[in-house]
Design a protein around this motif. Structure first.
Motif, PDB file in Angstrom:
ATOM      1  N   PRO A  31       0.624  -1.479   0.062  1.00  0.00           N
ATOM      2  CA  PRO A  31       0.202   0.038  -0.173  1.00  0.00           C
ATOM      3  C   PRO A  31       0.632   1.094   0.149  1.00  0.00           C
ATOM      4  CG  PRO A  31       0.262  -0.858   2.321  1.00  0.00           C
ATOM      5  CD  PRO A  31       0.934  -1.420   1.035  1.00  0.00           C
ATOM      6  N   PHE A  32       0.180   2.391  -0.915  1.00  0.00           N
ATOM      7  CA  PHE A  32       0.878   2.847  -0.344  1.00  0.00           C
ATOM      8  C   PHE A  32      -0.068   4.520  -0.222  1.00  0.00           C
ATOM      9  CE2 PHE A  32       3.402   1.917  -4.131  1.00  0.00           C
ATOM     10  CZ  PHE A  32       4.677   3.031  -4.380  1.00  0.00           C
ATOM     11  N   ILE A  33       0.150   4.702   0.793  1.00  0.00           N
ATOM     12  CA  ILE A  33      -0.881   5.861   1.973  1.00  0.00           C
ATOM     13  C   ILE A  33      -0.092   6.966   1.890  1.00  0.00           C
ATOM     14  CG2 ILE A  33      -1.535   5.656   4.586  1.00  0.00           C
ATOM     15  CD1 ILE A  33      -0.540   2.703   4.298  1.00  0.00           C
ATOM     16  N   ALA A  34      -1.882   8.098   2.253  1.00  0.00           N
ATOM     17  CA  ALA A  34      -1.382   9.553   2.378  1.00  0.00           C
ATOM     18  C   ALA A  34      -2.752   9.603   2.631  1.00  0.00           C
ATOM     19  CB  ALA A  34      -0.689   9.679   0.659  1.00  0.00           C
ATOM     20  N   ASP A  35      -2.047  11.170   2.700  1.00  0.00           N
ATOM     21  CA  ASP A  35      -3.793  11.420   2.962  1.00  0.00           C
ATOM     22  C   ASP A  35      -4.958  11.446   2.828  1.00  0.00           C
ATOM     23  OD1 ASP A  35      -2.132  11.468   6.746  1.00  0.00           O
ATOM     24  OD2 ASP A  35      -1.526  13.291   5.717  1.00  0.00           O
ATOM     25  N   THR A  36      -4.307  12.053   1.309  1.00  0.00           N
ATOM     26  CA  THR A  36      -5.405  12.348   0.417  1.00  0.00           C
ATOM     27  C   THR A  36      -4.861  11.105  -1.115  1.00  0.00           C
ATOM     28  OG1 THR A  36      -4.480  13.905  -0.747  1.00  0.00           O
ATOM     29  CG2 THR A  36      -5.092  14.648   0.847  1.00  0.00           C
ATOM     30  N   ALA A  37      -6.578  11.201  -1.607  1.00  0.00           N
ATOM     31  CA  ALA A  37      -6.231  10.424  -2.880  1.00  0.00           C
ATOM     32  C   ALA A  37      -4.958  10.542  -3.629  1.00  0.00           C
ATOM     33  CB  ALA A  37      -7.570   9.437  -3.171  1.00  0.00           C
ATOM     34  N   THR A  38      -5.258  12.185  -3.576  1.00  0.00           N
ATOM     35  CA  THR A  38      -4.152  12.764  -4.908  1.00  0.00           C
ATOM     36  C   THR A  38      -3.093  12.524  -3.971  1.00  0.00           C
ATOM     37  OG1 THR A  38      -6.384  14.131  -5.346  1.00  0.00           O
ATOM     38  CG2 THR A  38      -4.094  14.745  -5.828  1.00  0.00           C
ATOM     39  N   GLN A  39      -3.179  12.612  -2.605  1.00  0.00           N
ATOM     40  CA  GLN A  39      -1.465  12.601  -2.455  1.00  0.00           C
ATOM     41  C   GLN A  39      -0.793  10.777  -2.772  1.00  0.00           C
ATOM     42  OE1 GLN A  39      -1.650  13.959   1.378  1.00  0.00           O
ATOM     43  NE2 GLN A  39      -1.214  16.630   0.535  1.00  0.00           N
ATOM     44  N   ALA A  40      -1.636  10.160  -2.212  1.00  0.00           N
ATOM     45  CA  ALA A  40      -0.955   9.069  -2.556  1.00  0.00           C
ATOM     46  C   ALA A  40      -0.709   7.997  -3.753  1.00  0.00           C
ATOM     47  CB  ALA A  40      -1.996   7.932  -2.070  1.00  0.00           C
ATOM     48  N   GLU A  41      -1.372   8.748  -5.361  1.00  0.00           N
ATOM     49  CA  GLU A  41      -1.428   8.700  -6.490  1.00  0.00           C
ATOM     50  C   GLU A  41       0.216   9.231  -6.644  1.00  0.00           C
ATOM     51  OE1 GLU A  41      -1.696   7.406 -10.157  1.00  0.00           O
ATOM     52  OE2 GLU A  41      -2.370   7.218  -8.638  1.00  0.00           O
ATOM     53  N   GLU A  42       0.413  10.447  -6.035  1.00  0.00           N
ATOM     54  CA  GLU A  42       1.954  10.922  -6.449  1.00  0.00           C
ATOM     55  C   GLU A  42       2.263  10.306  -6.255  1.00  0.00           C
ATOM     56  OE1 GLU A  42       0.976  14.620  -5.301  1.00  0.00           O
ATOM     57  OE2 GLU A  42      -0.454  16.245  -6.724  1.00  0.00           O
ATOM     58  N   LEU A  43       2.992  10.175  -5.703  1.00  0.00           N
ATOM     59  CA  LEU A  43       4.019   9.416  -3.935  1.00  0.00           C
ATOM     60  C   LEU A  43       3.948   7.956  -5.206  1.00  0.00           C
ATOM     61  CD1 LEU A  43       5.737   8.579  -2.229  1.00  0.00           C
ATOM     62  CD2 LEU A  43       3.695   7.431  -1.502  1.00  0.00           C
ATOM     63  N   TYR A  44       2.688   7.146  -5.240  1.00  0.00           N
ATOM     64  CA  TYR A  44       2.538   6.418  -6.896  1.00  0.00           C
ATOM     65  C   TYR A  44       3.399   6.448  -7.262  1.00  0.00           C
ATOM     66  CZ  TYR A  44       1.043   2.178  -9.383  1.00  0.00           C
ATOM     67  OH  TYR A  44       1.267   1.540  -9.894  1.00  0.00           O
ATOM     68  N   GLN A  45       3.479   7.649  -8.070  1.00  0.00           N
ATOM     69  CA  GLN A  45       3.941   8.283  -9.680  1.00  0.00           C
ATOM     70  C   GLN A  45       5.652   8.577  -9.298  1.00  0.00           C
ATOM     71  OE1 GLN A  45       2.605   7.833 -12.154  1.00  0.00           O
ATOM     72  NE2 GLN A  45       0.244   7.024 -12.161  1.00  0.00           N
ATOM     73  N   TYR A  46       5.952   9.285  -8.557  1.00  0.00           N
ATOM     74  CA  TYR A  46       6.988   9.341  -7.922  1.00  0.00           C
ATOM     75  C   TYR A  46       7.947   8.669  -7.915  1.00  0.00           C
ATOM     76  CZ  TYR A  46      11.155  11.595  -5.238  1.00  0.00           C
ATOM     77  OH  TYR A  46      12.277  12.133  -5.225  1.00  0.00           O
ATOM     78  N   VAL A  47       7.703   7.782  -6.763  1.00  0.00           N
ATOM     79  CA  VAL A  47       8.516   6.352  -6.875  1.00  0.00           C
ATOM     80  C   VAL A  47       8.257   5.454  -8.186  1.00  0.00           C
ATOM     81  CG1 VAL A  47       8.561   4.426  -5.435  1.00  0.00           C
ATOM     82  CG2 VAL A  47       7.676   6.340  -4.300  1.00  0.00           C
ATOM     83  N   ASN A  48       7.704   4.944  -8.623  1.00  0.00           N
ATOM     84  CA  ASN A  48       7.643   5.153 -10.529  1.00  0.00           C
ATOM     85  C   ASN A  48       8.519   5.260 -11.480  1.00  0.00           C
ATOM     86  OD1 ASN A  48       6.029   1.889  -9.766  1.00  0.00           O
ATOM     87  ND2 ASN A  48       4.022   3.601 -10.216  1.00  0.00           N
ATOM     88  N   GLY A  49       8.789   6.954 -11.225  1.00  0.00           N
ATOM     89  CA  GLY A  49       9.779   7.023 -12.204  1.00  0.00           C
ATOM     90  C   GLY A  49      11.144   7.469 -11.489  1.00  0.00           C
ATOM     91  N   LEU A  50      11.467   6.732  -9.942  1.00  0.00           N
ATOM     92  CA  LEU A  50      12.911   6.475  -9.686  1.00  0.00           C
ATOM     93  C   LEU A  50      13.091   5.315 -10.610  1.00  0.00           C
ATOM     94  CD1 LEU A  50      12.622   7.495  -6.281  1.00  0.00           C
ATOM     95  CD2 LEU A  50      13.233   9.010  -8.165  1.00  0.00           C
ATOM     96  N   THR A  51      12.467   4.006 -10.923  1.00  0.00           N
ATOM     97  CA  THR A  51      12.927   3.134 -11.664  1.00  0.00           C
ATOM     98  C   THR A  51      13.879   2.904 -12.564  1.00  0.00           C
ATOM     99  OG1 THR A  51      11.418   2.401 -13.086  1.00  0.00           O
ATOM    100  CG2 THR A  51      10.833   1.780 -11.098  1.00  0.00           C
ATOM    101  N   VAL A  52      14.777   2.359 -12.895  1.00  0.00           N
ATOM    102  CA  VAL A  52      15.230   1.726 -14.008  1.00  0.00           C
ATOM    103  C   VAL A  52      15.309   0.816 -14.850  1.00  0.00           C
ATOM    104  CG1 VAL A  52      18.164   1.142 -14.665  1.00  0.00           C
ATOM    105  CG2 VAL A  52      17.319   1.933 -12.493  1.00  0.00           C
TER     106      VAL A  52
END
Length: 458
Positions: free
Chosen positions: A274-295
């Motif tokens: 689970p990617f968890i944040a106080d709002t659904a938008t923040q959780a989606e942003e966290l998910y996309q941010y970490v995915n952006g770190l992949t090689v």
């Protein structure tokens, strides 16, 4: 607080260095500098115990990833869990160990030691290991096929069970007056000579607090399901949808019943990341941010191992052809369970290669969710109440932040809903899981081995 129902969630924290997302170590808040620091793991274990979770779980791959794109395992898992046992009192301690590479007597000693040191909190995740790189590290030219690996695993588990059971519970008398420490009539040789193994026994020490560690299994292939239904007390599995999880749950429970087992003593615990944040938008942003770190090169290499074919000809934004997996998503009698999970994603959702790599980066085929604490709790409750799971392996994408988000924000919601304990009621992993302590088989049901002939037997 609502009245506690009979059926309660079982929740484990799946430890994985900086997190289960393959790029978690690159996050600026990751603890990558501490993954060789035992104090860091001990702190994590204390946090999990404070949240009243059932257990911590460690996977193991006795080989290097073969890539410089992510950290490799720092510790042998049984050793690590023993260190965690010394700073905790209640949390269960589950380690993976392969029947393909260990010897039964050595493995029995390791887990018996962990169970005794921890006061009855050990669990053994029984795996067969199909990793060719690991096989080469143990002097083998390769690994056998799925069916043969599970045939050896069954014989291995039977031998280890008999070793742990070879001392009856009252074998130790510790009679200072007579000088008798052990009643040797209650210690038994196992005299096993099978297709793969030859072990005389008996075991070298008395039964442990749990009688024997909890048996966990993590394979979902057809051979894995048969093995789990016969032996496992908890099953770790990967599913993307409620329907797939329900079908697996029903299949495992039905198989267990057909073998005369209590289905309530066969717990099904899917993974959830689970990617968890106080709002659904923040959780989606966290998910996309970490995915952006992949090689992408790393993820592509992992995906090619699952697919069994090269995917380098595909562009990142090109849809993955379903035929690359040979229709594996529609095959119940599958040989590689994770291949089936990925094939189902491709056939159902038709992702681009980039999207598929991101889906797998966070959970390697396990269910990745992103949302508020309430939304994550809702997913857990829906699967639990609809007989898709008895609980979950929690796989935080980023340690320790997203573990803390789960324990501090999701667990209280589950507690308020009456789905999860607020305090421990037992001290062993069997008690946490609601499992009975097994009696020694030699106490009445195994007339198959001779008593141990020791001088001075009484």
């Amino acid at each position: 607080m609502p009245e506690t129902p009979t059926r309660q969630l079982r929740l484990n924290a799946f430890l994985h260095d900086t997190g289960h997302h393959e790029a978690s170590w690159r996050h600026p808040d990751s603890a990558v500098e501490h993954i060789a620091d035992i104090a860091w793991y001990q702190d994590i274990a204390r946090r999990v115990e404070a949240a009243k979770l059932d257990a911590v779980f460690l996977a193991d791959s006795p080989a290097w990833y073969g890539t410089g794109y992510r950290p490799s395992n720092q510790f042998e898992p049984i050793t690590l869990l023993t260190a965690l046992a010394t700073v905790t009192e209640r949390i269960g301690l589950i380690s993976t160990a392969s029947t393909s590479f260990y010897e039964p007597f050595n493995l029995a000693r390791l887990f018996a030691s962990l169970d005794t040191i921890s006061g009855g909190r050990a669990g053994w995740n029984v795996v067969t290991t199909y990793n060719e790189d690991a096989a080469h590290n143990f002097g083998l030219d390769g690994v056998p096929g799925n069916e043969e690996r599970y045939a050896r695993a069954q014989e291995f588990l039977d031998v280890v069970t008999r070793l742990w059971d070879s001392w009856e519970d009252d074998a130790v008398v510790a009679d200072r007056a007579s000088g008798d420490y052990v009643d040797t009539s209650k210690v038994h040789r196992i005299d096993h000579a099978g297709r793969y193994l030859k072990v005389r026994g008996p075991f070298s020490s008395p039964r442990t607090p749990q009688g024997r560690p909890v048996y966990v299994q993590a394979g979902s292939s057809n051979a894995g399901r048969a093995f789990a239904a016969r032996n496992a007390e908890a099953i770790f599995t990967a599913h993307q949808t409620l329907g797939d999880a329900q079908a697996f749950y029903d299949d495992i429970k039905s198989r267990a019943v057909s073998l005369g087992r209590d289905p309530g003593h066969v717990l099904v615990l899917p993974g959830i990341s689970p990617f968890i944040a106080d709002t659904a938008t923040q959780a989606e942003e966290l998910y996309q941010y970490v995915n952006g770190l992949t090689v992408p090169e790393f993820g592509l290499g992992q995906l090619e191992k699952i697919a069994g074919t090269s995917l380098h000809h595909l562009e990142l934004d090109e849809r993955v052809p379903a035929e690359l997996f040979g229709g594996a998503g529609n095959v119940l009698d599958n040989q590689r369970s994770r291949t089936q999970v990925v094939a189902n994603i491709v056939e159902r959702d038709r992702p681009t290669l980039r999207e598929l790599l991101h889906r797998l980066a966070g959970g390697r085929g396990h269910n990745v969710v992103h949302g508020t604490p309430v939304q994550v709790a809702d997913v857990i409750q829906t699967w639990f109440e609809n007989r898709a799971a008895d609980g979950f392996n929690i796989m935080p994408p980023l340690y320790p932040q997203l573990l803390d988000a789960f324990t501090e924000k999701v667990v209280p919601i589950l507690q308020d809903r009456g789905l999860f304990r607020t305090e421990y009621t037992g001290s062993t992993l069997r008690e946490h899981y609601g499992l009975p302590r097994p009696a020694s088989g030699y106490a009445g049901s195994w007339p198959l081995s001779a008593d141990l002939p020791l001088a001075g037997a009484r």
